[in-house]
Scaffold this active site. Structure first.
Site, PDB file in Angstrom:
ATOM      1  CE  LYS A   3      -5.772  -1.335  18.543  1.00 41.44           C
ATOM      2  NZ  LYS A   3      -5.891  -1.539  17.094  1.00 41.44           N
ATOM      3  CG  ASP A  19      -7.918 -12.679  30.103  1.00 39.99           C
ATOM      4  OD1 ASP A  19      -7.962 -13.925  30.037  1.00 39.99           O
ATOM      5  OD2 ASP A  19      -8.608 -12.024  30.910  1.00 39.99           O
ATOM      6  CG  ASP A  50      -6.137  -4.372  15.384  1.00 40.42           C
ATOM      7  OD1 ASP A  50      -4.918  -4.508  15.610  1.00 40.42           O
ATOM      8  OD2 ASP A  50      -6.596  -3.366  14.822  1.00 40.42           O
TER       9      ASP A  50
END
Ligand code: NAP
Length: 432
Positions: A244, A322, A298
């Protein structure tokens, strides 16, 4: 007699002295696996410490041991066997040790190198660090490896679940999981906020809680190195660095940059980057090269659904890993079917992705498949590939028989619900 073989070069090793345990009696039989120059020396009778865990843990561990023992016996006709040795962690450790993760656990896994683990409950409330996170950090099991592939017969929300064949390499020692955080309004938070204001002219509003996200070059590079080594050795098609970095430039963005650095500096002959494919290869990766690319987290999560077949190995930071592994597990049957391994340079701990699912504990209804498949990963890791393949085949055939646990049966018509023990027996009966 101990029949050692080194996974790659067949060397005999002298045995290492057994450590002194506080409350455990070392097993009276079996031989310790050893590591030498990063390779495993595996005896014909390796001691495998196991943690039964909490909630459904004891049931899925018992099922797994039965399946693994049967596969090893069938594959090697009695010439090899696993010597199971129970070690205590979680609720089971509380009474004898007065703590949930006693030092004996760490000593046992370090000494015997390879261990099997059931899920551990993290007690709710302040002051508790997750036991699972602590195990990974203390034993430096830095690569949390989660293969996610569809098994025919298992329900999936995808039209083409056969396109899911991923392995997630999740960094397991850093990120927000390092547990460096302070409550809103605490003295520590206030001190840090004052420091930020005084030295960096940073004013943070609303007296918030604070957490730190450490991401280092060392930890990022060794994780990506592991993922690339796996991809090259297994002839996988691509490695995606999931991050990210558009928002967290110096942590997630740096993870991506260090990942590319490792790829071109240490794997130059074996890899090609997406940029090179575009600029130098007219958009088609050269034959035999592992494609290294990156995706924002995302976008990665939606592309798993829309362009499933384009993803092969995913290397990522702890929190992203995760999320993406649980999301991917949902594509191929849910948490009950997804195995994992925590691998370091000196030890490895195999476990399912799922937790202790307390509401199903003690009822013989939990799905033991994820733990059984974690056991198959363990067998493969120690070089017992024949038994490992046998376990995977047994699981596939048992599912195709249509006898599955309730988590899968409720998703497909025409299946019969069986319990934890019966499913394990069905796998044993299906070993070929
Ligand atoms: P969980 O134990 O994984 O359970 C979440 C849900 O997943 C269950 O309610 C159930 O879904 C399904 N599920 C998980 N394992 C299953 C199995 N073997 N068979 C059938 N269904 C299964 O997650 P959680 O409830 O969030 O966490 C419970 C405890 O486990 C917490 O203390 C957590 O910290 C711990 N945990 C430990 C580990 C680990 O040991 N590595 C990992 C994750 C969580 P349905 O309700 O839809 O049937």
């Amino acid at each position: 007699m101990t029949d050692f073989f080194l996974r790659e070069c067949g060397v005999r090793l002298a045995s290492m002295p057994t450590p002194r345990f506080h409350k455990l009696r070392p097993p009276g039989e079996g031989t310790a696996i050893q590591t030498q120059d990063g390779r495993l020396a595996v005896p014909a009778d390796p001691v495998i410490p196991y943690i039964r865990g909490d909630g459904i843990g004891p049931e899925v561990i018992t099922a797994t041991r039965e399946v693994l023992d049967a596969a090893v016996a069938t594959a090697y006709g009695g010439e090899r066997r696993l010597v199971w040795w129970r070690i205590l962690a979680g609720t089971e450790a509380e009474e004898p040790y007065g703590e949930l993760l006693p030092p004996d656990v760490f000593a046992a896994v370090r000494h015997y190198v390879v261990a099997l683990k059931g899920p551990l409950t993290t007690p709710i409330g302040g002051g508790y660090r997750s036991l699972n996170v602590t195990l990974r950090q203390e034993l430096d099991l830095y690569a949390n490896v989660r293969p996610i592939a569809w098994i025919p017969g298992i329900p999936s929300p995808l039209k083409h679940p056969e396109r899911v064949d991923l392995v997630v390499f999740r960094e397991a020692t850093e990120d927000v999981y390092a547990g460096i955080e302070w409550a809103a309004g605490s003295e520590e938070s206030r001190k840090l906020l004052n420091l930020l204001e005084k030295h960096y002219d940073l004013r943070v509003k609303n007296d918030p809680a604070l957490g730190l996200k450490p991401i280092s070059e060392f930890a990022s590079k060794r994780l990506v190195r592991k993922a690339l080594t796996y991809a090259v050795e297994r002839g996988r098609r691509n490695v995606t660095l999931m991050h990210k970095g558009n928002i967290m430039k110096y942590t997630e963005g740096a993870f991506m940059r260090w990942g590319y650095e490792i790829a071109v500096q240490e794997f130059r002959g074996d890899v090609v980057t997406e940029e090179e494919v575009r600029d130098q290869h007219e958009g088609t990766p050269p034959e035999g090269k592992v494609l290294v690319k990156d995706r924002l987290a995302d976008n990665m999560l939606q592309q798993l659904l829309t362009r499933t077949a384009e993803y092969d190995i995913i290397a990522t930071t702890n929190l992203n890993g995760d999320y993406v592994s649980d999301a991917a597990a949902g594509l191929v049957g849910g948490l009950g079917v997804a195995p994992g391994a925590n691998i370091g340079d000196h030890a490895a701990l195999f476990e399912p992705i799922h937790g202790s699912a307390p509401k199903y504990a003690g009822q013989d209804i939990a799905n033991p498949m994820a733990e059984i498949l974690a056991g198959a990963m363990l067998l493969e890791y120690i070089g017992w590939s024949e038994a490992s393949h046998m376990v995977r085949g047994g699981v596939s055939r048992a599912v195709l028989e249509g006898d599955v646990t309730q988590d899968l049966a409720r998703q497909v018509e025409g299946t019969t619900v069986v319990g934890t023990r019966a499913f394990a027996q069905s796998v044993v009966d299906s070993l070929l």
